[in-house]
Design a protein around this motif. Structure first.
Motif, PDB file in Angstrom:
ATOM      1  N   GLU A 148      32.990  48.224  43.171  1.00  0.00           N
ATOM      2  CA  GLU A 148      32.257  47.431  42.173  1.00  0.00           C
ATOM      3  C   GLU A 148      31.601  48.359  41.149  1.00  0.00           C
ATOM      4  O   GLU A 148      31.627  48.091  39.942  1.00  0.00           O
ATOM      5  CB  GLU A 148      31.201  46.572  42.871  1.00  0.00           C
ATOM      6  CG  GLU A 148      30.425  45.647  41.950  1.00  0.00           C
ATOM      7  CD  GLU A 148      31.277  44.521  41.376  1.00  0.00           C
ATOM      8  OE1 GLU A 148      30.841  43.932  40.368  1.00  0.00           O
ATOM      9  OE2 GLU A 148      32.365  44.229  41.905  1.00  0.00           O
ATOM     10  N   ALA A 165      40.184  42.754  44.875  1.00  0.00           N
ATOM     11  CA  ALA A 165      40.752  41.476  45.336  1.00  0.00           C
ATOM     12  C   ALA A 165      41.295  41.610  46.752  1.00  0.00           C
ATOM     13  O   ALA A 165      41.095  40.729  47.598  1.00  0.00           O
ATOM     14  CB  ALA A 165      41.857  41.025  44.383  1.00  0.00           C
ATOM     15  N   ASN A 173      36.770  36.326  51.767  1.00  0.00           N
ATOM     16  CA  ASN A 173      36.141  35.689  50.607  1.00  0.00           C
ATOM     17  C   ASN A 173      37.242  35.379  49.598  1.00  0.00           C
ATOM     18  O   ASN A 173      37.477  36.131  48.646  1.00  0.00           O
ATOM     19  CB  ASN A 173      35.079  36.617  50.001  1.00  0.00           C
ATOM     20  CG  ASN A 173      34.204  35.895  48.981  1.00  0.00           C
ATOM     21  OD1 ASN A 173      34.627  34.904  48.373  1.00  0.00           O
ATOM     22  ND2 ASN A 173      32.995  36.386  48.791  1.00  0.00           N
ATOM     23  N   GLU A 175      37.623  33.034  47.367  1.00  0.00           N
ATOM     24  CA  GLU A 175      37.220  32.710  45.996  1.00  0.00           C
ATOM     25  C   GLU A 175      36.980  33.982  45.183  1.00  0.00           C
ATOM     26  O   GLU A 175      37.432  34.108  44.039  1.00  0.00           O
ATOM     27  CB  GLU A 175      35.951  31.853  46.024  1.00  0.00           C
ATOM     28  CG  GLU A 175      35.511  31.371  44.652  1.00  0.00           C
ATOM     29  CD  GLU A 175      34.274  30.486  44.713  1.00  0.00           C
ATOM     30  OE1 GLU A 175      33.676  30.227  43.654  1.00  0.00           O
ATOM     31  OE2 GLU A 175      33.907  30.052  45.832  1.00  0.00           O
ATOM     32  N   LEU A 176      36.267  34.942  45.785  1.00  0.00           N
ATOM     33  CA  LEU A 176      36.011  36.211  45.098  1.00  0.00           C
ATOM     34  C   LEU A 176      37.313  36.969  44.875  1.00  0.00           C
ATOM     35  O   LEU A 176      37.521  37.575  43.813  1.00  0.00           O
ATOM     36  CB  LEU A 176      35.038  37.055  45.925  1.00  0.00           C
ATOM     37  CG  LEU A 176      34.664  38.426  45.344  1.00  0.00           C
ATOM     38  CD1 LEU A 176      33.988  38.274  43.985  1.00  0.00           C
ATOM     39  CD2 LEU A 176      33.754  39.189  46.316  1.00  0.00           C
ATOM     40  N   GLN A 178      40.279  35.730  44.429  1.00  0.00           N
ATOM     41  CA  GLN A 178      41.003  35.113  43.314  1.00  0.00           C
ATOM     42  C   GLN A 178      40.376  35.493  41.972  1.00  0.00           C
ATOM     43  O   GLN A 178      41.078  35.719  40.982  1.00  0.00           O
ATOM     44  CB  GLN A 178      41.012  33.590  43.483  1.00  0.00           C
ATOM     45  CG  GLN A 178      41.885  33.133  44.650  1.00  0.00           C
ATOM     46  CD  GLN A 178      42.085  31.629  44.668  1.00  0.00           C
ATOM     47  OE1 GLN A 178      42.760  31.079  43.813  1.00  0.00           O
ATOM     48  NE2 GLN A 178      41.503  30.960  45.646  1.00  0.00           N
ATOM     49  N   GLN A 179      39.063  35.573  41.955  1.00  0.00           N
ATOM     50  CA  GLN A 179      38.370  35.963  40.720  1.00  0.00           C
ATOM     51  C   GLN A 179      38.759  37.380  40.306  1.00  0.00           C
ATOM     52  O   GLN A 179      39.050  37.650  39.130  1.00  0.00           O
ATOM     53  CB  GLN A 179      36.857  35.878  40.944  1.00  0.00           C
ATOM     54  CG  GLN A 179      36.020  36.338  39.763  1.00  0.00           C
ATOM     55  CD  GLN A 179      34.544  36.460  40.134  1.00  0.00           C
ATOM     56  OE1 GLN A 179      34.044  35.739  40.995  1.00  0.00           O
ATOM     57  NE2 GLN A 179      33.852  37.387  39.506  1.00  0.00           N
ATOM     58  N   LYS A 180      38.795  38.293  41.273  1.00  0.00           N
ATOM     59  CA  LYS A 180      39.095  39.694  40.961  1.00  0.00           C
ATOM     60  C   LYS A 180      40.555  39.890  40.551  1.00  0.00           C
ATOM     61  O   LYS A 180      40.857  40.666  39.643  1.00  0.00           O
ATOM     62  CB  LYS A 180      38.753  40.573  42.164  1.00  0.00           C
ATOM     63  CG  LYS A 180      37.257  40.692  42.431  1.00  0.00           C
ATOM     64  CD  LYS A 180      36.532  41.360  41.267  1.00  0.00           C
ATOM     65  CE  LYS A 180      35.047  41.495  41.507  1.00  0.00           C
ATOM     66  NZ  LYS A 180      34.346  42.148  40.369  1.00  0.00           N
ATOM     67  N   SER A 182      42.377  37.721  39.130  1.00  0.00           N
ATOM     68  CA  SER A 182      42.498  37.135  37.785  1.00  0.00           C
ATOM     69  C   SER A 182      42.046  38.139  36.728  1.00  0.00           C
ATOM     70  O   SER A 182      42.649  38.239  35.651  1.00  0.00           O
ATOM     71  CB  SER A 182      41.669  35.852  37.691  1.00  0.00           C
ATOM     72  OG  SER A 182      42.190  34.854  38.542  1.00  0.00           O
ATOM     73  N   GLN A 183      40.979  38.899  37.039  1.00  0.00           N
ATOM     74  CA  GLN A 183      40.520  39.935  36.110  1.00  0.00           C
ATOM     75  C   GLN A 183      41.583  41.017  35.936  1.00  0.00           C
ATOM     76  O   GLN A 183      41.806  41.506  34.822  1.00  0.00           O
ATOM     77  CB  GLN A 183      39.212  40.559  36.624  1.00  0.00           C
ATOM     78  CG  GLN A 183      37.994  39.660  36.448  1.00  0.00           C
ATOM     79  CD  GLN A 183      36.730  40.315  36.988  1.00  0.00           C
ATOM     80  OE1 GLN A 183      36.377  40.167  38.150  1.00  0.00           O
ATOM     81  NE2 GLN A 183      36.045  41.051  36.129  1.00  0.00           N
ATOM     82  N   GLN A 198      47.935  36.902  43.692  1.00  0.00           N
ATOM     83  CA  GLN A 198      47.302  35.679  43.191  1.00  0.00           C
ATOM     84  C   GLN A 198      47.949  34.441  43.821  1.00  0.00           C
ATOM     85  O   GLN A 198      47.259  33.500  44.234  1.00  0.00           O
ATOM     86  CB  GLN A 198      47.418  35.612  41.668  1.00  0.00           C
ATOM     87  CG  GLN A 198      46.684  34.425  41.048  1.00  0.00           C
ATOM     88  CD  GLN A 198      46.845  34.387  39.539  1.00  0.00           C
ATOM     89  OE1 GLN A 198      47.970  34.388  39.031  1.00  0.00           O
ATOM     90  NE2 GLN A 198      45.732  34.361  38.815  1.00  0.00           N
ATOM     91  N   LYS A 210      48.884  25.994  42.029  1.00  0.00           N
ATOM     92  CA  LYS A 210      48.523  27.230  41.337  1.00  0.00           C
ATOM     93  C   LYS A 210      49.450  28.371  41.748  1.00  0.00           C
ATOM     94  O   LYS A 210      49.867  29.179  40.910  1.00  0.00           O
ATOM     95  CB  LYS A 210      47.070  27.600  41.649  1.00  0.00           C
ATOM     96  CG  LYS A 210      46.585  28.836  40.902  1.00  0.00           C
ATOM     97  CD  LYS A 210      45.113  29.112  41.186  1.00  0.00           C
ATOM     98  CE  LYS A 210      44.638  30.352  40.435  1.00  0.00           C
ATOM     99  NZ  LYS A 210      43.201  30.633  40.711  1.00  0.00           N
TER     100      LYS A 210
END
Length: 546
Positions: A148, A165, A173, A175-176, A178-180, A182-183, A198, A210
């Protein structure tokens, strides 16, 4: 200005020539290592490493230090190693691992930065290798926190977000994660590895739409990537989008008509859709491929079973002589013969299986016990299962099977002991709760105890037909026939089995509804004239076959 030739003084300062003292240290280190005196070896290598401009000696000291779990001297050796060869990736990895293990975030970030600068192409693979080690040490969360900080310093580095990710996924985790990822894809949209992750994360969360969208985009960008197409195919099949899955299979086969894995998947899809003829045609194409002949023959056999062609099915099953499907094919053949009551053909097969599959000894014993059970040789079945329990005294399946056979032999003490042993280990085992509750209801008058087991089973699986039947039978034994009928009919609607039908008929008979009882009996007896539960009802209530 031309460079001056390297002089003697420079070479001496670098100490590339091994002097007598260093040679002595190295010999002492080797001798100590041979004698398993690793602490002495570590000291000697470390002293030699400081005197010689050769990073390999420091590397040797680091590895011994790690083996000894001597963190202080390992850090000292690492410092020497990096001073001799600051761009050595192996040294950096060791430094990162040591820093993370000691919760030294500053040192971890510093060394990861050096790795990223010196080998940006290999950074992701190198860190992934280390994260597996850190997971074993329980340091995944700390490793994520280190990354991080690295992500803040390198906001345009897709590999850092991808690694986060992966770690977030390990930490459950989703959700986290998927967020990472995506970044990472915002920075590097066409990175197939990130697209695959993903899609996997989306699939894990149940978002197949998705996952499909991600993979379709990736396939469009890289139509030649067969792995991506196969992943998309898996998502389509899991989402029951069979028509689209068939189209994708056909597109793969247009490029490579003999792609066995795709042919096999296509055949399974056709079977799922009930397009048996098409499935057979595809499976037959695999028969000429030695690596896939077994799978193809096995599923061709299953098709023949479904079409009520037992002899053809046996021919296909027997064709599977080796490979991953051989045992399943032999089991399918025995099951088929068992259902047809061709018992004389089964015993020889079981004997061959026991010799052929020693690693499947337990499952073969269970089949042998079931054969004896079907033949009414309950003592033989009991003996086989008792023998199995000598090797596996806590095996749930064997305990449960022996309990059911024990009931046939009126060994209710064994039944209760075996089922209680299962429940001691797993109090919420619905099968054991139901079997014990039903037996206490049917074979004893311990109705209060039976109610305790059956109510627990019903609370755990309120829609399970056999449990509802058992509870209904308990109500009948408690003198509540109307309430019993309510439960028994509900069970029969869910699972129209002969035993449940016999229970309903008996309750109806007790209520004076003899006509309805006989009509129900007649309707099921026509289909199963040899059923033991129906024959017992006939013997007790329909005298002279009336």
């Amino acid at each position: 200005m031309p460079a001056k030739p390297e002089g003697l003084e420079s070479r001496v300062n670098r100490n590339t020539v091994i002097d007598e003292e260093v040679l002595y240290l190295l010999m002492a280190a080797e001798l100590a290592g041979q004698r398993n005196q690793y602490h002495l070896a570590m000291d000697a290598y470390l002293q030699a490493a400081k005197r010689v401009d050769d990073p390999r000696i420091a590397e040797r000291a680091v590895k011994i230090g790690l083996f000894l779990k001597d963190e202080q001297r390992t850090r000292e050796a690492l410092t020497v190693w990096l001073s001799k060869d600051g761009k050595n990736l192996a040294a950096r990895k060791f430094a990162v691992l040591l820093a993370i293990k000691n919760s030294d975030q500053k040192a971890a970030v510093e060394n990861l930065n050096a790795m990223l600068a010196d080998d940006p192409a290999g950074f992701e693979a190198g860190v992934l290798e280390m994260t597996k080690l850190m997971e074993k040490e329980g340091r995944t969360q700390f490793t994520y926190d280190v990354l991080e900080e690295l992500a803040v310093e390198h906001p345009n580095q897709a590999s850092v977000f991808f690694l986060q990710a992966v770690l977030a996924s390990v930490l459950q985790n989703n959700e986290l994660a998927q967020q990472k990822v995506s970044q990472a894809l915002l920075i590097q949209p066409d990175w197939n590895k990130a697209v695959i992750l993903q899609a996997q994360l989306a699939g894990r969360s149940g978002d197949l739409a998705k996952a499909r969208t991600s993979l379709e985009k990736a396939v469009k960008a890289a139509p030649e990537d067969r792995m991506l197409r196969k992943m998309l195919l898996e998502v389509l099949v899991n989402g029951r989008d069979y028509d689209d899955a068939i189209k994708l299979c056909q597109s793969v086969l247009e490029d490579k008509p003999d792609d066995a894995e795709t042919l096999f998947t296509l055949a399974l899809i056709y079977m799922q859709q009930g397009q048996v003829d098409k499935a057979e045609n595809v499976l037959e194409k695999l028969l000429s491929n030695p690596e896939w002949e077994g799978q193809a023959s096995f599923y061709l056999g299953k098709i023949e079973v479904d079409q009520q062609h037992p002899d053809k099915a046996l021919t296909w099953f027997d064709r599977v002589s080796d490979g991953n499907y051989a045992f399943d094919a032999d089991m399918a053949a025995v099951s088929l013969l068992m259902n047809q009551k061709r018992f004389d053909e089964i015993e020889a097969r079981i004997k061959r299986m026991d010799n052929k599959y020693p690693e499947q000894h337990l499952r073969v014993l269970m089949v042998k016990a079931e054969l004896y059970n079907q033949l009414g040789k309950y003592q033989e079945a009991f003996d086989v299962l008792t023998q199995a329990l000598k090797d596996m005294p806590d095996n749930r399946e064997v305990l449960y099977a022996r309990a059911l056979v024990a009931e046939r032999l009126d060994k209710l003490d064994v039944l209760e002991s075996d089922l209680q042993k299962i429940l001691d280990k797993k109090p919420d085992d619905v099968g054991a709760l139901n079997a014990l509750g039903y037996t206490l209801t049917d074979r004893t008058q311990r109705y209060e105890e039976a109610a305790k087991y059956l109510e627990r089973a019903l609370s755990l699986q309120p829609d399970e037909a056999v449990v509802i039947d058992s509870y209904g039978w308990l109500q009948f034994k408690l003198g509540k026939p109307e309430r019993a009928l309510e439960f028994l009919r509900r069970a029969y609607e869910k699972q129209p089995e002969n035993e449940i039908a016999a229970h309903i008929a008996e309750v109806l008979w007790s209520l004076g509804e003899k006509k309805e009882a006989k009509e129900l009996f007649d309707s099921v007896y026509k289909k199963s004239p040899d059923d033991e539960y129906l024959l017992e009802f006939k013997k007790r209530f329909l005298q002279n076959g009336q």
